[in-house]
Design a protein around this motif. Sequence first.
Motif, PDB file in Angstrom:
ATOM      1  N   VAL A   1      -3.141  -0.293  -9.607  1.00 17.82           N
ATOM      2  CA  VAL A   1      -3.073   1.024 -10.234  1.00 17.82           C
ATOM      3  C   VAL A   1      -1.859   1.082 -11.164  1.00 17.82           C
TER       4      VAL A   1
ATOM      5  N   ILE B   1     -10.470  -1.685   1.249  1.00 15.04           N
ATOM      6  CA  ILE B   1     -10.753  -0.330   0.775  1.00 15.04           C
ATOM      7  C   ILE B   1     -10.847   0.549   2.016  1.00 15.04           C
TER       8      ILE B   1
ATOM      9  N   GLN C   1      -3.783   3.416  -0.249  1.00 17.60           N
ATOM     10  CA  GLN C   1      -4.122   2.994  -1.604  1.00 17.60           C
ATOM     11  C   GLN C   1      -3.401   1.701  -1.910  1.00 17.60           C
TER      12      GLN C   1
ATOM     13  N   ARG D   1      -3.834  11.302   3.696  1.00 21.33           N
ATOM     14  CA  ARG D   1      -4.807  10.487   2.963  1.00 21.33           C
ATOM     15  C   ARG D   1      -4.826   9.070   3.510  1.00 21.33           C
TER      16      ARG D   1
ATOM     17  N   GLN E   1       0.557   5.362   1.236  1.00 19.58           N
ATOM     18  CA  GLN E   1      -0.233   6.354   1.964  1.00 19.58           C
ATOM     19  C   GLN E   1       0.374   7.723   1.717  1.00 19.58           C
TER      20      GLN E   1
ATOM     21  N   TYR F   1       0.840  -1.184   0.000  1.00 19.31           N
ATOM     22  CA  TYR F   1       0.000   0.000   0.000  1.00 19.31           C
ATOM     23  C   TYR F   1       0.884   1.244   0.000  1.00 19.31           C
TER      24      TYR F   1
ATOM     25  N   LYS G   1     -10.510   7.837   4.465  1.00 15.27           N
ATOM     26  CA  LYS G   1      -9.379   8.764   4.546  1.00 15.27           C
ATOM     27  C   LYS G   1      -8.883   8.974   5.961  1.00 15.27           C
TER      28      LYS G   1
END
Lengths: 112, 118
Positions: free
Chosen positions: A60, B107, A45, A42, A38, A36, B110
């Motif tokens: 991605v 998922i 992802q 935020r 970060q 991931y 934030k």
Amino acid sequence: SQTIHQWPATLVQPVGSPLSLECTVEGTSNPNLYWYRQAAGRGLQLLFYSVGIGQISSEVPQNLSASRPQDRQFILSSKKLLLSDSGFYLCAWSGGVEQPQHFGDGTRLSIL
Amino acid sequence: AQTVTQSQPEMSVQEAETVTLSCTYDTSESDYYLFWYKQPPSRQMILVIRQEAYKQQNATENRFSVNFQKAAKSFSLKISDSQLGDAAMYFCAYRSSNYGGSQGNLIFGKGTKLSVKP
């Protein structure tokens, strides 16, 4: 008990240089592995995940790649870093799709 | 696609008091998993609590409990008897039970930054 190791903890690299971040898991076999990123302020992802040796799925499109040369080793790489690659990178493992993910301590990557 | 929303960027609580962090999610699935993770200043991501959508009973882990409202797609975290060590970023996360493609991918929202005042 299972443990996850991630290194280095901090890395400062110039733009255009290569990257290699390593993650290893101990105490389990055939884990699902995840990378991931970060960004500041935020959430996380997902970049890559792997369900077995040599099996990598990318979430991605980007400048990064991942490899899993051994069962409990997961590597995040780049041939040429961009400024936008800066961030906090976290590796995680789970015992299966129904199990929660457990995270390493992370790597803070700064690109100059 | 599923989404997770944490509408409180920051929260503050007095030590020993109770605080509730909000999380809503959007999904068309009926079976899934929900998690709360804590990220202290050390940046390590620590699992706090998990909830299976098929279970009606709210999960509890010591001072941490959830209020899971499936119809409303709401998954709030309640921290009782707040301690200084609870100060951290808290992330709500969703995982599909559709293993075919996602393989357990999370998922994340934030995050909510929780401050604890002495």
